[in-house]
Design an enzyme around this catalytic site. Structure first.
Site, PDB file in Angstrom:
ATOM      1  N   GLN A   1       0.835  -1.210   0.000  1.00 15.75           N
ATOM      2  CA  GLN A   1       0.000   0.000   0.000  1.00 15.75           C
ATOM      3  C   GLN A   1       0.870   1.260   0.000  1.00 15.75           C
ATOM      4  OE1 GLN A   1      -3.174   0.709  -0.341  1.00 15.75           O
ATOM      5  NE2 GLN A   1      -3.925  -1.383  -0.482  1.00 15.75           N
ATOM      6  N   SER A   2       1.994   1.214  -0.683  1.00 17.51           N
ATOM      7  CA  SER A   2       2.931   2.332  -0.682  1.00 17.51           C
ATOM      8  C   SER A   2       2.346   3.611  -1.296  1.00 17.51           C
ATOM      9  CB  SER A   2       4.176   1.911  -1.477  1.00 17.51           C
ATOM     10  OG  SER A   2       4.979   3.029  -1.768  1.00 17.51           O
ATOM     11  N   ASN A   3       2.391   4.698  -0.534  1.00 18.11           N
ATOM     12  CA  ASN A   3       1.989   6.006  -1.066  1.00 18.11           C
ATOM     13  C   ASN A   3       2.968   6.472  -2.133  1.00 18.11           C
ATOM     14  OD1 ASN A   3      -0.267   6.602   0.748  1.00 18.11           O
ATOM     15  ND2 ASN A   3       1.296   6.695   2.351  1.00 18.11           N
TER      16      ASN A   3
END
Ligand code: PLP
Length: 326
Positions: A69-71
């Site tokens: 879920q990397s921004n």
């Protein structure tokens, strides 16, 4: 170093009544969560520099890595789409692989996603070398961005943000003695610390770690600070003692939440109308609150907290922790 101008800056600085009300403390918030929409958060300021470098080198493919879920991976993929480039994201496998939040957005904008096992993720160098080679063989010119965009070039975005803050202090007639920011891969903190020293200001720059224990975080930060130096005129050297990392609020670990953290985010949202995220800013704002409540940070009278974004981290798993299954 040049940059491409993408972010909505300067971002607003607002007073946080929550801290006045509960602790009689003066805290302001800088809204770097509002730097964009698909490209919101702190990563965009780093990517403005990284993308300019990629374009100068005539690259057409962005490769980067991060959590599922990397921004940062999401912001990279969105900007690749915006500038007619392709993106390849190497994401660390997790138990929850739902196509939601950031992962959904990266798919929507057309990123190629490769999931790495925990073992592979320990050292991605061989995988990145292999993928880079394959892309070159098929006629592409890839540009590799490290995790979080946190190298010397990326961190320049937060040197610039630091100078933006100095101008805003003049406009507002306030001097912030302390800046608090969430620390993950370190580029944001490193940029702010560099700006602080370069401009001979003497602010306390606090990094609330959500990823690594203090020692590891300091080690990584010194590495980024050293890498930055080639892009600035001043040639500054930093020591571990100049780096102020608080690691008491990592909780259960990176990306993992506890109910008290989520309840704090909920209370803050309801009283302040500002949405924090569960992975980064929620933990660090909760950390700041607890530090002040416990009578720490006595030297800090006017604090600026940088809201670094992360809204898409509100995955189903986090929401269920708060409100149960719907
Ligand atoms: C990446 C990120 C951070 C941490 O920034 P680093 O430069 O990696 O230390 C903080 N907040 C949010 C929302 C992020 O996505």
């Amino acid at each position: 170093m040049e940059k491409i101008e993408i972010a909505n800056v300067p971002t607003k600085v607002e007073k946080v009544d929550f801290f006045n009300k509960h602790l009689n403390k003066s805290v302001f918030i800088k809204r770097d969560d509002q730097t964009g929409m698909g490209s919101s958060g702190n990563k965009i300021r780093k990517l403005e520099y990284l993308l300019a470098d990629a374009k100068n080198r005539k690259c057409d493919y962005l490769i980067t890595c991060g959590g599922i879920q990397s921004n940062h991976a999401r912001a990279t993929a969105v900007l690749a789409a915006k500038y007619q480039m392709k993106s390849l994201l190497i994401l660390k496998e997790s138990e929850v692989n739902r196509t939601e939040g950031n992962l959904f957005l990266t798919k929507l904008v057309g990123a190629t996603i490769k999931v790495a096992t925990e073992d592979e993720y320990q050292d991605l160098t061989p995988m990145i070398a292999k993928l880079t080679k394959e892309l070159i063989a098929s006629g592409h010119n890839p540009y590799v961005i490290p995790m979080g965009g946190s190298n010397g070039i990326g961190a320049l975005g937060y040197v610039e943000a630091y100078y933006e803050i100095l101008l805003q202090e003049q406009e507002l007639g306030i001097v912030f003695d302390t800046i608090v920011v969430t620390n993950g891969s370190g580029g944001t903190y490193a940029g702010l610390l560099y700006g602080n020293k370069e401009s001979n200001q003497n602010k306390t720059i606090i990094g609330m770690s959500v990823l690594n224990q203090r020692e590891q975080a300091v080690h990584d930060l010194l590495h980024i600070l050293e890498d930055m130096d080639q892009y600035r005129d001043h040639h500054l050297r930093f020591s571990a003692e100049e780096i102020n990392i608080i690691d008491r609020y990592i909780g259960l670990g990176y990306g993992k939440s506890q109910l008290d953290e989520l309840r704090f985010i909920e209370k803050f949202a309801q009283e302040e109308g500002i949405i924090l995220d569960p992975v980064y800013t929620g933990k660090s704002m909760y950390g700041l609150y607890n530090e002040l409540k416990d009578g720490k940070l006595q030297g800090s009278q006017n604090i600026l907290f940088i809201h670094t974004g992360g809204i898409f981290g509100w995955t189903d798993e986090k929401i269920k922790m708060l409100y149960g299954a719907i």
